[in-house]
Enzyme design. Sequence first.
Site, PDB file in Angstrom:
ATOM      1  N   GLN A 169       0.985  -1.264  -0.057  1.00 41.83           N
ATOM      2  CA  GLN A 169      -0.008   0.145   0.146  1.00 41.83           C
ATOM      3  C   GLN A 169       0.849   0.963  -0.265  1.00 41.83           C
ATOM      4  O   GLN A 169       0.159   2.396  -0.212  1.00 41.83           O
ATOM      5  CB  GLN A 169      -0.904   0.166   1.155  1.00 41.83           C
ATOM      6  CG  GLN A 169      -1.913  -0.860   1.300  1.00 41.83           C
ATOM      7  CD  GLN A 169      -2.434  -1.122   2.839  1.00 41.83           C
ATOM      8  OE1 GLN A 169      -3.535  -0.476   2.911  1.00 41.83           O
ATOM      9  NE2 GLN A 169      -1.818  -1.799   3.696  1.00 41.83           N
TER      10      GLN A 169
ATOM     11  N   VAL B  22       3.776   4.168  -0.840  1.00 42.82           N
ATOM     12  CA  VAL B  22       4.195   4.742  -1.982  1.00 42.82           C
ATOM     13  C   VAL B  22       5.489   5.171  -2.313  1.00 42.82           C
ATOM     14  O   VAL B  22       5.881   6.010  -3.167  1.00 42.82           O
ATOM     15  CB  VAL B  22       3.109   6.129  -2.331  1.00 42.82           C
ATOM     16  CG1 VAL B  22       1.554   5.830  -2.470  1.00 42.82           C
ATOM     17  CG2 VAL B  22       3.226   6.900  -1.097  1.00 42.82           C
TER      18      VAL B  22
ATOM     19  N   HIS C 205      -1.199   1.584  -4.412  1.00 43.84           N
ATOM     20  CA  HIS C 205      -1.626   3.020  -4.102  1.00 43.84           C
ATOM     21  C   HIS C 205      -0.618   4.030  -4.905  1.00 43.84           C
ATOM     22  O   HIS C 205      -0.646   5.086  -4.726  1.00 43.84           O
ATOM     23  CB  HIS C 205      -1.580   3.331  -2.940  1.00 43.84           C
ATOM     24  CG  HIS C 205      -2.714   2.502  -2.066  1.00 43.84           C
ATOM     25  ND1 HIS C 205      -2.776   2.398  -0.600  1.00 43.84           N
ATOM     26  CD2 HIS C 205      -3.719   2.090  -2.532  1.00 43.84           C
ATOM     27  CE1 HIS C 205      -3.792   1.817  -0.375  1.00 43.84           C
ATOM     28  NE2 HIS C 205      -4.421   1.526  -1.466  1.00 43.84           N
TER      29      HIS C 205
ATOM     30  N   GLY D  12       2.774  -4.606   9.085  1.00 39.98           N
ATOM     31  CA  GLY D  12       2.564  -2.901   9.285  1.00 39.98           C
ATOM     32  C   GLY D  12       1.412  -2.173   8.748  1.00 39.98           C
ATOM     33  O   GLY D  12       1.739  -1.112   8.087  1.00 39.98           O
ATOM     34  N   THR D  13       0.242  -2.616   8.752  1.00 38.82           N
ATOM     35  CA  THR D  13      -0.906  -1.952   8.317  1.00 38.82           C
ATOM     36  C   THR D  13      -1.790  -2.363   9.199  1.00 38.82           C
ATOM     37  O   THR D  13      -2.091  -3.110   9.682  1.00 38.82           O
ATOM     38  CB  THR D  13      -1.106  -2.723   6.848  1.00 38.82           C
ATOM     39  OG1 THR D  13      -2.503  -1.660   6.772  1.00 38.82           O
ATOM     40  CG2 THR D  13      -1.786  -4.122   6.984  1.00 38.82           C
ATOM     41  N   SER D  14      -2.583  -0.835   9.452  1.00 41.53           N
ATOM     42  CA  SER D  14      -3.936  -0.920  10.526  1.00 41.53           C
ATOM     43  C   SER D  14      -4.957  -1.613   9.792  1.00 41.53           C
ATOM     44  O   SER D  14      -6.061  -1.778  10.369  1.00 41.53           O
ATOM     45  CB  SER D  14      -4.151   0.313  10.664  1.00 41.53           C
ATOM     46  OG  SER D  14      -4.399   1.309   9.738  1.00 41.53           O
TER      47      SER D  14
ATOM     48  N   ASN E 129       2.609  -6.740  13.273  1.00 38.85           N
ATOM     49  CA  ASN E 129       2.224  -5.334  13.561  1.00 38.85           C
ATOM     50  C   ASN E 129       2.586  -4.821  14.943  1.00 38.85           C
ATOM     51  O   ASN E 129       2.587  -5.946  15.918  1.00 38.85           O
ATOM     52  CB  ASN E 129       0.868  -5.095  13.357  1.00 38.85           C
ATOM     53  CG  ASN E 129       0.644  -3.752  12.814  1.00 38.85           C
ATOM     54  OD1 ASN E 129       1.003  -3.226  11.862  1.00 38.85           O
ATOM     55  ND2 ASN E 129      -0.126  -3.058  13.833  1.00 38.85           N
TER      56      ASN E 129
END
Length: 249
Positions: A104, A106, A122, A190-192, A216
């Site tokens: 996700q 960039v 993204h 590492g993503t919510s 996470n």
Amino acid sequence: MSRGIEVSDRLKSLLTKDARVVVLTGAGISAESGVPTFRGEEGLWKKFRPEELATFDAFMANPELVWEWYQYRRKIIHEIKPNPGHVALVDFQNHFDEFHLITQNVDGLHHQAGLRNVVELHGNIRKNKCIQCGKKYESLEETIQGTPPECRCGGKIRPDVVWFGEMLPQDAIRHAFEVSERCDLFFSVGTSAVVHPAASLPLIAKRSGAFVAEVNLEPTEISHVVDETLLGKSGEILPYLVKFLKCAD
Ligand code: BV8
Ligand code: ZN
């Protein structure tokens, strides 16, 4: 330092060479490189929520503010480098016969770490395009200076990223759904897990019978669904997992 990282025997047993593996990463994997995450307390530009700045309407309403926000983020990204978490995923890619990295982010750090075939859901903050004619700009040299710069056609230049309310690149998201549906092992790192459609990928993997592991700093929206949550820094946990790749051959 791998004190206290608990990995189940089940997960260790799945790290064999012939496993079909998908890894989805979010801003957390770049945090240890110095890139601020989106929703952490030190989140990007405190005054605004990303959803208020990373939109086409925000750009059209206040092109200077949105452009400056991206320039500020580009400056940070220009000065940083991949961390041990990014590097560990190169070992993952070299170990597994089938490995897909879907990000996700960039910031381009997976590519910089040496990962091949990175799927950027993204877009990439280092790239720009004209809002009028769609011309892509790898560098801003050929544009007409300004804040934001302009295209020769007179259109404003914008970062070539996917804003909220915008479609993801169709080939990227289709590929991401396909590989998530047929993998044996899915890592969410590492993503919510709040931004869709990316956040649905671990759920699709789970529903399709994959073992889903999460790496996470804190519990997330999908912690109650995954098979295993490894709480901690991805820059420590991923290199620790590499040790089990070797002996799982
Ligand atoms: C679309 C590019 C439709 C720009 C980004 C209600 C329900 C469901 C969906 C929606 C809804 N309302 C609106 C939507 C859709 C919306 C959405 O999901 N909104 C959310 C906020 C609810 N989605 C969209 O708009 C998408 N498009 O749906 O289009 C459509 C259909 C047809 C036709 C037209 C349109 C587009 C989404 C893409 C937005 N662009 N980025 C830019 O970067 O400027 S998203 C942005 O958030 C980043 O890409 C980022 O990666 C992403 C997700 O955030 P995370 O990566 O998870 O980062 P976060 O800070 O949240 O979490 C980091 C985690 O890491 C934390 O948990 C932290 O604890 C952890 N961590 C920190 N340090 C470490 C760590 N972990 C390990 N180690 C560490 N060291
Ligand atoms: Zn143009």
